[in-house]
Design a protein around this motif. Structure first.
Motif, PDB file in Angstrom:
ATOM      1  N   LYS A 131      26.331   9.008 -12.177  1.00  0.00           N
ATOM      2  CA  LYS A 131      25.505   8.831 -10.985  1.00  0.00           C
ATOM      3  C   LYS A 131      25.799   9.960 -10.001  1.00  0.00           C
ATOM      4  O   LYS A 131      26.877  10.574 -10.033  1.00  0.00           O
ATOM      5  CB  LYS A 131      25.752   7.476 -10.335  1.00  0.00           C
ATOM      6  CG  LYS A 131      27.090   7.331  -9.634  1.00  0.00           C
ATOM      7  CD  LYS A 131      27.157   5.993  -8.913  1.00  0.00           C
ATOM      8  CE  LYS A 131      28.473   5.850  -8.130  1.00  0.00           C
ATOM      9  NZ  LYS A 131      28.532   4.557  -7.410  1.00  0.00           N
ATOM     10  N   LEU A 132      24.825  10.232  -9.139  1.00  0.00           N
ATOM     11  CA  LEU A 132      25.007  11.266  -8.130  1.00  0.00           C
ATOM     12  C   LEU A 132      26.143  10.888  -7.177  1.00  0.00           C
ATOM     13  O   LEU A 132      26.285   9.731  -6.787  1.00  0.00           O
ATOM     14  CB  LEU A 132      23.724  11.458  -7.322  1.00  0.00           C
ATOM     15  CG  LEU A 132      22.633  12.357  -7.916  1.00  0.00           C
ATOM     16  CD1 LEU A 132      21.417  12.347  -7.008  1.00  0.00           C
ATOM     17  CD2 LEU A 132      23.122  13.792  -8.134  1.00  0.00           C
ATOM     18  N   SER A 133      26.937  11.871  -6.818  1.00  0.00           N
ATOM     19  CA  SER A 133      27.986  11.630  -5.835  1.00  0.00           C
ATOM     20  C   SER A 133      27.363  11.373  -4.464  1.00  0.00           C
ATOM     21  O   SER A 133      26.178  11.678  -4.229  1.00  0.00           O
ATOM     22  CB  SER A 133      28.922  12.828  -5.749  1.00  0.00           C
ATOM     23  OG  SER A 133      28.228  13.949  -5.222  1.00  0.00           O
ATOM     24  N   ASN A 134      28.139  10.827  -3.554  1.00  0.00           N
ATOM     25  CA  ASN A 134      27.636  10.553  -2.205  1.00  0.00           C
ATOM     26  C   ASN A 134      27.206  11.838  -1.502  1.00  0.00           C
ATOM     27  O   ASN A 134      26.184  11.868  -0.795  1.00  0.00           O
ATOM     28  CB  ASN A 134      28.713   9.843  -1.372  1.00  0.00           C
ATOM     29  CG  ASN A 134      28.987   8.435  -1.868  1.00  0.00           C
ATOM     30  OD1 ASN A 134      28.140   7.833  -2.532  1.00  0.00           O
ATOM     31  ND2 ASN A 134      30.154   7.914  -1.556  1.00  0.00           N
ATOM     32  N   GLN A 135      27.968  12.903  -1.728  1.00  0.00           N
ATOM     33  CA  GLN A 135      27.625  14.177  -1.085  1.00  0.00           C
ATOM     34  C   GLN A 135      26.302  14.722  -1.616  1.00  0.00           C
ATOM     35  O   GLN A 135      25.454  15.216  -0.854  1.00  0.00           O
ATOM     36  CB  GLN A 135      28.743  15.203  -1.314  1.00  0.00           C
ATOM     37  CG  GLN A 135      30.070  14.852  -0.658  1.00  0.00           C
ATOM     38  CD  GLN A 135      30.936  13.962  -1.534  1.00  0.00           C
ATOM     39  OE1 GLN A 135      30.463  13.390  -2.516  1.00  0.00           O
ATOM     40  NE2 GLN A 135      32.201  13.849  -1.166  1.00  0.00           N
ATOM     41  N   ALA A 136      26.110  14.618  -2.940  1.00  0.00           N
ATOM     42  CA  ALA A 136      24.861  15.109  -3.530  1.00  0.00           C
ATOM     43  C   ALA A 136      23.682  14.253  -3.092  1.00  0.00           C
ATOM     44  O   ALA A 136      22.589  14.768  -2.831  1.00  0.00           O
ATOM     45  CB  ALA A 136      24.978  15.118  -5.053  1.00  0.00           C
ATOM     46  N   GLU A 145      13.010  18.603  -1.332  1.00  0.00           N
ATOM     47  CA  GLU A 145      12.196  19.621  -1.991  1.00  0.00           C
ATOM     48  C   GLU A 145      13.040  20.755  -2.564  1.00  0.00           C
ATOM     49  O   GLU A 145      12.685  21.360  -3.576  1.00  0.00           O
ATOM     50  CB  GLU A 145      11.168  20.186  -0.997  1.00  0.00           C
ATOM     51  CG  GLU A 145      10.109  19.165  -0.594  1.00  0.00           C
ATOM     52  CD  GLU A 145       9.055  19.784   0.301  1.00  0.00           C
ATOM     53  OE1 GLU A 145       9.154  21.010   0.579  1.00  0.00           O
ATOM     54  OE2 GLU A 145       8.138  19.060   0.718  1.00  0.00           O
ATOM     55  N   ASN A 146      14.153  21.052  -1.920  1.00  0.00           N
ATOM     56  CA  ASN A 146      14.980  22.175  -2.355  1.00  0.00           C
ATOM     57  C   ASN A 146      16.258  21.731  -3.068  1.00  0.00           C
ATOM     58  O   ASN A 146      17.119  22.563  -3.377  1.00  0.00           O
ATOM     59  CB  ASN A 146      15.359  23.050  -1.152  1.00  0.00           C
ATOM     60  CG  ASN A 146      14.134  23.709  -0.535  1.00  0.00           C
ATOM     61  OD1 ASN A 146      13.303  24.285  -1.234  1.00  0.00           O
ATOM     62  ND2 ASN A 146      14.015  23.610   0.786  1.00  0.00           N
ATOM     63  N   PHE A 147      16.366  20.440  -3.319  1.00  0.00           N
ATOM     64  CA  PHE A 147      17.591  19.939  -3.948  1.00  0.00           C
ATOM     65  C   PHE A 147      17.651  20.359  -5.411  1.00  0.00           C
ATOM     66  O   PHE A 147      16.707  20.158  -6.180  1.00  0.00           O
ATOM     67  CB  PHE A 147      17.646  18.411  -3.845  1.00  0.00           C
ATOM     68  CG  PHE A 147      18.822  17.810  -4.556  1.00  0.00           C
ATOM     69  CD1 PHE A 147      20.085  17.872  -4.007  1.00  0.00           C
ATOM     70  CD2 PHE A 147      18.660  17.183  -5.795  1.00  0.00           C
ATOM     71  CE1 PHE A 147      21.175  17.313  -4.662  1.00  0.00           C
ATOM     72  CE2 PHE A 147      19.732  16.625  -6.453  1.00  0.00           C
ATOM     73  CZ  PHE A 147      20.998  16.691  -5.890  1.00  0.00           C
ATOM     74  N   VAL A 148      18.755  20.961  -5.794  1.00  0.00           N
ATOM     75  CA  VAL A 148      19.003  21.331  -7.189  1.00  0.00           C
ATOM     76  C   VAL A 148      20.376  20.777  -7.568  1.00  0.00           C
ATOM     77  O   VAL A 148      21.379  21.107  -6.926  1.00  0.00           O
ATOM     78  CB  VAL A 148      18.973  22.854  -7.398  1.00  0.00           C
ATOM     79  CG1 VAL A 148      19.310  23.189  -8.850  1.00  0.00           C
ATOM     80  CG2 VAL A 148      17.615  23.426  -7.005  1.00  0.00           C
ATOM     81  N   ALA A 149      20.416  19.964  -8.598  1.00  0.00           N
ATOM     82  CA  ALA A 149      21.668  19.333  -9.007  1.00  0.00           C
ATOM     83  C   ALA A 149      22.341  20.124 -10.123  1.00  0.00           C
ATOM     84  O   ALA A 149      21.691  20.791 -10.928  1.00  0.00           O
ATOM     85  CB  ALA A 149      21.408  17.907  -9.465  1.00  0.00           C
ATOM     86  N   THR A 150      23.682  20.042 -10.149  1.00  0.00           N
ATOM     87  CA  THR A 150      24.477  20.567 -11.256  1.00  0.00           C
ATOM     88  C   THR A 150      25.365  19.430 -11.757  1.00  0.00           C
ATOM     89  O   THR A 150      25.442  18.359 -11.134  1.00  0.00           O
ATOM     90  CB  THR A 150      25.363  21.743 -10.801  1.00  0.00           C
ATOM     91  OG1 THR A 150      26.359  21.247  -9.885  1.00  0.00           O
ATOM     92  CG2 THR A 150      24.529  22.811 -10.115  1.00  0.00           C
ATOM     93  N   ASP A 151      26.035  19.660 -12.848  1.00  0.00           N
ATOM     94  CA  ASP A 151      26.928  18.626 -13.376  1.00  0.00           C
ATOM     95  C   ASP A 151      28.001  18.239 -12.367  1.00  0.00           C
ATOM     96  O   ASP A 151      28.473  17.094 -12.355  1.00  0.00           O
ATOM     97  CB  ASP A 151      27.596  19.104 -14.664  1.00  0.00           C
ATOM     98  CG  ASP A 151      26.687  18.949 -15.873  1.00  0.00           C
ATOM     99  OD1 ASP A 151      25.771  18.102 -15.820  1.00  0.00           O
ATOM    100  OD2 ASP A 151      26.888  19.668 -16.869  1.00  0.00           O
ATOM    101  N   ALA A 152      28.373  19.179 -11.511  1.00  0.00           N
ATOM    102  CA  ALA A 152      29.407  18.891 -10.509  1.00  0.00           C
ATOM    103  C   ALA A 152      28.942  17.867  -9.479  1.00  0.00           C
ATOM    104  O   ALA A 152      29.767  17.279  -8.765  1.00  0.00           O
ATOM    105  CB  ALA A 152      29.822  20.184  -9.811  1.00  0.00           C
ATOM    106  N   ASP A 153      27.620  17.643  -9.390  1.00  0.00           N
ATOM    107  CA  ASP A 153      27.087  16.677  -8.428  1.00  0.00           C
ATOM    108  C   ASP A 153      27.131  15.242  -8.955  1.00  0.00           C
ATOM    109  O   ASP A 153      26.771  14.307  -8.226  1.00  0.00           O
ATOM    110  CB  ASP A 153      25.638  17.027  -8.075  1.00  0.00           C
ATOM    111  CG  ASP A 153      25.537  18.304  -7.272  1.00  0.00           C
ATOM    112  OD1 ASP A 153      26.369  18.485  -6.360  1.00  0.00           O
ATOM    113  OD2 ASP A 153      24.645  19.121  -7.557  1.00  0.00           O
TER     114      ASP A 153
END
Length: 240
Positions: A131-136, A145-153
């Motif tokens: 699941k996405l971290s709280n920060q992500a 619109e500009n959110f880009v996730a990585t595995d670190a998120d």
């Protein structure tokens, strides 16, 4: 009669650094030593033996041998040990080899060496996922619109099973069998309210140790006989 100390292991580990700043939170033996100190402190408070606290640095732990202590119950889960793949890049991770898994296994071994400890292990839900971290999540909300996730998120999402049930059953047994006249619950979760209410109805003095948190469940605070957050004078000393 005697005191039983029931500790929510996950909560204890989260709060350990704040409550025992002179202990190494990454050393299983040191953390098990902190558990002994916490129990020692509560027994000294009950007996009005604050002077004993002055002897902590000389490892004066005789109270752990005393009949005043019935038992220490620690409720926890074994670590996640399965192999999984990261959600985006598909990289393989063997969770049995992570620092967290190694620490948890060694911590449980050290706890089992402590006098009068009963280790109650639940299990992790088999359906672990990411699941996405709280920060992500906050970044996603702020700018979708500009959110880009990585595995670190992402972080692993696991759920403990059976821990609350074991704690509740132990409290019921202690209360109905009149094995103790005081129970110290080291936790902050409202899931423990029914057990606390049952013990009080049976005449047990129920003490809550929140380990200094200010956001413990109001229902839990309402249904205990008192709050006694462990405070140890620095340096607390014991490392084993």
């Amino acid at each position: 009669m005697a005191t039983a100390v029931l500790v929510d292991g996950a909560f204890f580990l989260r709060r350990f650094s704040s409550c025992f700043p002179d202990h190494d939170p990454n050393n299983p033996k040191s953390v098990a030593g902190g558990l002994k100190l916490l129990v020692f402190w509560h027994l000294a408070q009950r007996l009005g033996a604050e002077k004993l606290l002055e002897d902590i640095n000389r490892h004066n732990m005789q109270l752990l041998e005393s009949s005043e202590l019935y038992r220490i119950f620690l409720y926890d889960c074994g670590p996640l040990t399965k192999r999984m793949h990261t959600p985006l890049e598909g990289l393989s991770i063997d969770f049995s080899k992570t620092d967290e898994a190694r620490f948890r296994i060694e911590f449980h071994k050290e706890v089992q060496k402590v006098r009068k400890v009963a280790l109650r292990l639940g299990r992790l839900n088999d359906a672990s996922g990411w699941k996405l971290s709280n920060q992500a999540t906050a970044r996603l909300i702020d700018d979708p619109e500009n959110f880009v996730a990585t595995d670190a998120d992402f972080k692993i999402d696991t759920i403990q099973k059976g821990v609350d049930m074991r704690l509740g059953l132990d409290i019921a047994s202690l209360a109905y069998k009149k094995q103790v006249d005081q129970i110290v619950i080291v936790a902050s979760d409202a899931d423990f309210v029914p057990a606390a209410k049952l013990a009080r109805r049976e005449g047990v003095d129920v003490i809550l140790d929140r380990m200094g948190v200010n956001n413990a469940a109001n229902d839990l605070i309402e249904h205990v006989d008192g709050i006694r957050d462990c405070y140890l004078p620095k340096p607390s000393g014991l490392q084993e």
